[in-house]
Design an enzyme around this catalytic site. Structure first.
Site, PDB file in Angstrom:
ATOM      1  CG  ASP A 198     -13.370   6.283   8.391  1.00  0.00           C
ATOM      2  OD1 ASP A 198     -13.987   5.403   7.759  1.00  0.00           O
ATOM      3  OD2 ASP A 198     -12.243   6.080   8.887  1.00  0.00           O
ATOM      4  CB  THR A 203      -0.917   0.036   1.244  1.00  0.00           C
ATOM      5  OG1 THR A 203      -1.807   1.153   1.147  1.00  0.00           O
ATOM      6  CG2 THR A 203      -0.139   0.157   2.536  1.00  0.00           C
ATOM      7  CG  ASP A 214      -8.624  -2.541  -4.074  1.00  0.00           C
ATOM      8  OD1 ASP A 214      -7.838  -1.585  -4.212  1.00  0.00           O
ATOM      9  OD2 ASP A 214      -9.710  -2.595  -4.673  1.00  0.00           O
ATOM     10  N   GLY A 248     -10.388   8.998   4.894  1.00  0.00           N
ATOM     11  CA  GLY A 248     -11.290   8.828   3.755  1.00  0.00           C
ATOM     12  C   GLY A 248     -12.724   9.243   4.046  1.00  0.00           C
ATOM     13  CG  ASN A 301      -4.224   4.881   2.875  1.00  0.00           C
ATOM     14  OD1 ASN A 301      -3.887   5.414   3.924  1.00  0.00           O
ATOM     15  ND2 ASN A 301      -5.468   4.892   2.428  1.00  0.00           N
ATOM     16  N   PRO A 302      -0.706   5.346   4.372  1.00  0.00           N
ATOM     17  CG  PRO A 302       0.000   7.456   5.092  1.00  0.00           C
ATOM     18  CD  PRO A 302      -0.464   6.713   3.874  1.00  0.00           C
ATOM     19  CE  LYS A 305      -6.159   0.907   1.779  1.00  0.00           C
ATOM     20  NZ  LYS A 305      -6.007   0.291   0.448  1.00  0.00           N
TER      21      LYS A 305
HETATM   22  P1  ITT Z   1      -3.443   1.788  -1.731  1.00  0.00           P
HETATM   23  O1  ITT Z   1      -4.117   1.422  -3.041  1.00  0.00           O
HETATM   24  O2  ITT Z   1      -2.049   2.286  -1.911  1.00  0.00           O
HETATM   25  O3  ITT Z   1      -3.567   0.683  -0.709  1.00  0.00           O
HETATM   26  P2  ITT Z   1      -5.631   3.667  -1.511  1.00  0.00           P
HETATM   27  O4  ITT Z   1      -6.086   4.631  -0.450  1.00  0.00           O
HETATM   28  O5  ITT Z   1      -5.566   4.173  -2.921  1.00  0.00           O
HETATM   29  O6  ITT Z   1      -4.217   3.048  -1.069  1.00  0.00           O
HETATM   30  P3  ITT Z   1      -7.645   1.773  -2.321  1.00  0.00           P
HETATM   31  O7  ITT Z   1      -7.277   1.772  -3.756  1.00  0.00           O
HETATM   32  O8  ITT Z   1      -7.953   0.457  -1.644  1.00  0.00           O
HETATM   33  O9  ITT Z   1      -6.531   2.405  -1.397  1.00  0.00           O
HETATM   34  O10 ITT Z   1      -8.853   2.785  -2.149  1.00  0.00           O
HETATM   35  C1  ITT Z   1      -9.576   2.763  -1.017  1.00  0.00           C
HETATM   36  C2  ITT Z   1     -10.308   4.064  -0.865  1.00  0.00           C
HETATM   37  O11 ITT Z   1     -11.580   3.754  -0.265  1.00  0.00           O
HETATM   38  C3  ITT Z   1      -9.585   4.965   0.114  1.00  0.00           C
HETATM   39  O12 ITT Z   1      -8.705   5.866  -0.515  1.00  0.00           O
HETATM   40  C4  ITT Z   1     -10.742   5.662   0.806  1.00  0.00           C
HETATM   41  O13 ITT Z   1     -11.186   6.723  -0.002  1.00  0.00           O
HETATM   42  C5  ITT Z   1     -11.809   4.574   0.828  1.00  0.00           C
HETATM   43  N1  ITT Z   1     -11.689   3.769   2.057  1.00  0.00           N
HETATM   44  C6  ITT Z   1     -11.198   2.509   2.184  1.00  0.00           C
HETATM   45  N2  ITT Z   1     -11.202   2.120   3.458  1.00  0.00           N
HETATM   46  C7  ITT Z   1     -11.683   3.157   4.153  1.00  0.00           C
HETATM   47  C8  ITT Z   1     -11.901   3.368   5.522  1.00  0.00           C
HETATM   48  O14 ITT Z   1     -11.592   2.466   6.445  1.00  0.00           O
HETATM   49  N3  ITT Z   1     -12.409   4.542   5.892  1.00  0.00           N
HETATM   50  C9  ITT Z   1     -12.717   5.482   4.991  1.00  0.00           C
HETATM   51  N4  ITT Z   1     -12.515   5.379   3.675  1.00  0.00           N
HETATM   52  C10 ITT Z   1     -12.005   4.207   3.255  1.00  0.00           C
END
Ligand code: ITT
Length: 197
Positions: free
Chosen positions: A154, A8, A70, A152, A10-11, A13
């Site tokens: 939330d 990822t 994802d 995100g 996304n820090p 996560k």
């Molecule tokens: P990586 O692909 O690098 O892991 P990303 O943020 O782009 O990071 P995703 O492609 O899986 O990850 O997109 C997930 C998106 O869905 C994320 O950017 C948020 O906008 C939303 N999302 C996922 N999980 C969430 C959560 O727990 N709370 C709020 N929004 C979430």
């Protein structure tokens, strides 16, 4: 401590996952430089696998296991959108929230249902899938933002059976009910019963 690469950028996560996994003796670490996955799959699982594989392919530090998350938000009113495109729905997190609130401005209370989905895929360095899990968290889209936790969407996601948005929960509470928390718990149980080292 077993170290697994979390595929990822996304820090948030990494933080959420490690806050649950470290007490189990499993630490997730970022991929090596050059991690640049193409997320063009037609399911969360396909994208998750693509990310895990991209991390395995740029690995230079000798680590053996790669897991990807994802995830996304699917709304009833928009027939599942933003779904797979949750991260790309608008340029910034705040703009994504505003765009979604605007898209649902005519949605009645009983039309605001939504769910967060998380697909975790764990592979070895050759790309073999070792295990995959799916977590879902049901709720509905609020009319306004509320809360400062999480990331995100939330602040506009009201968790089913809780009168709070996901952003009003502590990290611990979110870990117990969230899509990621549910998928992760199944994955950690599997890892604990496996002989990964
Ligand atoms: P990586 O692909 O690098 O892991 P990303 O943020 O782009 O990071 P995703 O492609 O899986 O990850 O997109 C997930 C998106 O869905 C994320 O950017 C948020 O906008 C939303 N999302 C996922 N999980 C969430 C959560 O727990 N709370 C709020 N929004 C979430």
């Amino acid at each position: 401590m077993l170290k697994i690469v979390l595929a990822t950028s996304n820090p948030h996560k990494v933080d959420e996952i490690n806050s649950v996994s470290i007490p189990f003796g499993i630490e997730f670490v970022l991929p090596d430089k050059g991690f640049d996955p193409i997320e063009d799959g037609s399911t969360f699982e396909e994208n998750s696998y693509a990310k895990a594989l991209a991390a395995a392919q740029c690995e230079k530090s000798g680590r053996n296991y790669f897991m990807a998350d994802d995830s996304g938000l699917c709304t009833d009113f928009l027939n599942g959108a933003p779904g797979l495109k949750s991260a790309r729905y608008a340029p910034s997190a705040q703009e994504r929230i505003e765009k979604l609130l605007c898209a649902l401005k005519d949605a009645k209370e009983n039309e605001r249902g939504a769910k967060f989905v998380c697909s975790l895929v764990l592979i070895d360095k050759t790309g073999n899938i070792l295990n995959k899990t799916l977590g879902v968290c049901k709720g509905k889209i609020a009319h306004n933002q509320c809360g400062k936790g999480g990331f995100g969407y939330d602040p506009i996601f009201i968790v089913e059976n809780k009168n709070k948005t996901m952003a009003e929960l502590s990290q611990d509470e979110k870990g117990k009910v969230s899509h990621r928390g549910r998928a992760l718990m199944d994955m950690l149980m599997w890892i604990k019963c496996s002989d990964l080292k």
